[in-house]
Design an enzyme around this catalytic site. Sequence first.
Site, PDB file in Angstrom:
ATOM      1  N   ASP A 101     -22.766 -41.632 -43.887  1.00 11.58           N
ATOM      2  CA  ASP A 101     -21.346 -41.985 -43.907  1.00 11.58           C
ATOM      3  C   ASP A 101     -20.846 -41.967 -42.461  1.00 11.58           C
ATOM      4  OD1 ASP A 101     -21.095 -39.346 -43.236  1.00 11.58           O
ATOM      5  OD2 ASP A 101     -19.931 -38.772 -44.989  1.00 11.58           O
ATOM      6  N   SER A 102     -19.591 -42.311 -42.253  1.00 11.44           N
ATOM      7  CA  SER A 102     -19.106 -42.484 -40.880  1.00 11.44           C
ATOM      8  C   SER A 102     -18.475 -41.211 -40.326  1.00 11.44           C
ATOM      9  CB  SER A 102     -18.056 -43.588 -40.856  1.00 11.44           C
ATOM     10  OG  SER A 102     -16.902 -43.166 -41.565  1.00 11.44           O
ATOM     11  N   GLN A 221     -10.111 -50.339 -48.116  1.00 16.75           N
ATOM     12  CA  GLN A 221      -9.098 -49.309 -48.385  1.00 16.75           C
ATOM     13  C   GLN A 221      -7.871 -49.974 -49.019  1.00 16.75           C
ATOM     14  OE1 GLN A 221      -9.362 -46.129 -48.324  1.00 16.75           O
ATOM     15  NE2 GLN A 221     -11.128 -45.634 -47.007  1.00 16.75           N
ATOM     16  N   ASP A 298     -22.542 -42.430 -54.702  1.00 17.71           N
ATOM     17  CA  ASP A 298     -22.949 -41.102 -54.238  1.00 17.71           C
ATOM     18  C   ASP A 298     -21.886 -40.143 -54.727  1.00 17.71           C
ATOM     19  OD1 ASP A 298     -20.872 -41.884 -52.058  1.00 17.71           O
ATOM     20  OD2 ASP A 298     -21.224 -39.752 -51.731  1.00 17.71           O
ATOM     21  N   CYS A 336     -32.843 -34.530 -72.871  1.00 15.25           N
ATOM     22  CA  CYS A 336     -33.247 -34.675 -71.470  1.00 15.25           C
ATOM     23  C   CYS A 336     -34.736 -34.385 -71.333  1.00 15.25           C
ATOM     24  CB  CYS A 336     -32.451 -33.714 -70.580  1.00 15.25           C
ATOM     25  SG  CYS A 336     -32.920 -33.790 -68.845  1.00 15.25           S
ATOM     26  N   CYS A 338     -36.273 -33.706 -68.473  1.00 20.30           N
ATOM     27  CA  CYS A 338     -36.581 -33.080 -67.186  1.00 20.30           C
ATOM     28  C   CYS A 338     -37.375 -31.784 -67.374  1.00 20.30           C
ATOM     29  CB  CYS A 338     -35.310 -32.843 -66.365  1.00 20.30           C
ATOM     30  SG  CYS A 338     -34.504 -31.250 -66.617  1.00 20.30           S
ATOM     31  N   CYS A 341     -35.431 -28.726 -68.690  1.00 24.75           N
ATOM     32  CA  CYS A 341     -35.169 -28.776 -70.135  1.00 24.75           C
ATOM     33  C   CYS A 341     -36.445 -28.578 -70.947  1.00 24.75           C
ATOM     34  CB  CYS A 341     -34.464 -30.081 -70.502  1.00 24.75           C
ATOM     35  SG  CYS A 341     -32.760 -30.112 -69.906  1.00 24.75           S
ATOM     36  N   HIS A 367     -31.770 -30.133 -62.976  1.00 23.90           N
ATOM     37  CA  HIS A 367     -31.431 -30.835 -64.226  1.00 23.90           C
ATOM     38  C   HIS A 367     -30.329 -31.875 -63.979  1.00 23.90           C
ATOM     39  CE1 HIS A 367     -29.856 -31.840 -68.149  1.00 23.90           C
ATOM     40  NE2 HIS A 367     -28.672 -31.539 -67.645  1.00 23.90           N
TER      41      HIS A 367
HETATM   42 ZN   LIG Z   1     -32.780 -31.585 -68.120  1.00 23.37          ZN
END
Ligand SMILES: [Zn+2]
Length: 405
Positions: A101-102, A221, A298, A336, A338, A341, A367
């Site tokens: 970013d700036s 903007q 983001d 999930c 992952c 999990c 997660h």
């Molecule tokens: Zn998970």
Amino acid sequence: MSGLKSPVSSLSFEVVAAQGEARAALLTTRRGVIETPVFMPVGTAGTVKGIRFEALESPELDARIILGNTYHLWLRPGIETIKACGGLHKFIGWDRAMLTDSGGFQVWSLGALRKITEEGTEFRSHVDGSLCFLSPEISMEVQAALGAEIAMAFDECAPGEATYDEARRSMELTLRWAKRSREAHELLQKERGSSPTPGEGADADETSALPARQALFGIIQGASHLDLRRESLDRTAEIGFDGYAIGGLSVGEEKHVMMEVIEDIAPRMPADKPRYLMGVGTPEDLIDAVARGVDMFDCVLPTRNGRNGQAFTSRGKLNIKNARYAVDERPLDESCECSVCHRHSRAFLRHLYLSGEMLASILLTHHNLAFFLDTMRRVRQAIRSVQFAKFQREYTEQLKSGLES
Ligand SMILES: [Zn+2]
């Protein structure tokens, strides 16, 4: 017109499928291909808080691009250190793509501690209280030294509740700064092309099909005023950037206002360039913005909320400190895939959190990032198979069903 020629882009962007305004594309950088819509984990100080780079690269998460914060890295460790260590990628040990970013937004968020002039922004460092000055030229110089694939123009952000006149003044200043950012960036890229010093020129592990320059994105903007937003978009596009971002949202305005701006502006943004919505939001916000034509996101939510004991799930937010999870043997999210999990129960995660164990933050962050990145993977698949509207409907229904059903 600015009189600047269109840049020879160091990115290629190819839309491969679309449904309504939603689109799936391939964003190619010198450090690999990024499938969009994409979520970029935020690496504020050169680290995505609470997670190792190996985990970000693993097939489970497979983050193709992360964000670095110019403001934080500039103040600490400082540009000379990062240059001496061969640029940001080498310094932090990350070979994949990055966006910086700036610094404009971070300085803006300092509020009363800053003073804005035509030339730039004066502020007190949060590290040591010293007086610092950031301008479009300095931001471009710092970002060139960091060496991310994508740099952002230096902008000024009006608060969500800004009056029309305040928002216009801020938008006009951002446009003048955008032009200065672009001009400074061009000069720096010429230097970069002619003197490939370590960290500034082409790395051996980069593919050479694209020019060794940084891409630069412009920022739209105009707060919640649609006519200002449209004017900002048109005049930013006239200056000419490699991609365009919607800035200044999620800064205190109501959610329906944010979505109205996105709905009006995203489809008007150049169709052949990536569209990036800065600093937004929850998984539902991401899906709603994809439906309106946004490609890149983001947000600190998955990492910050993870550290604060909050998990994002397909059935809504789960606060792990809640007593109802004390003996709950289910994973954070039953749908999930992952590794957290797969292995751990809500009861154990709650115990870790209440005991102040660092692993609580690490596992919840893992997660949350897996959930955000997997959601975007499913979004991309849905767009490619022309099932996005159905996906969005089902996602919303499941979310509404809540955690207790
Ligand atoms: Zn998970």
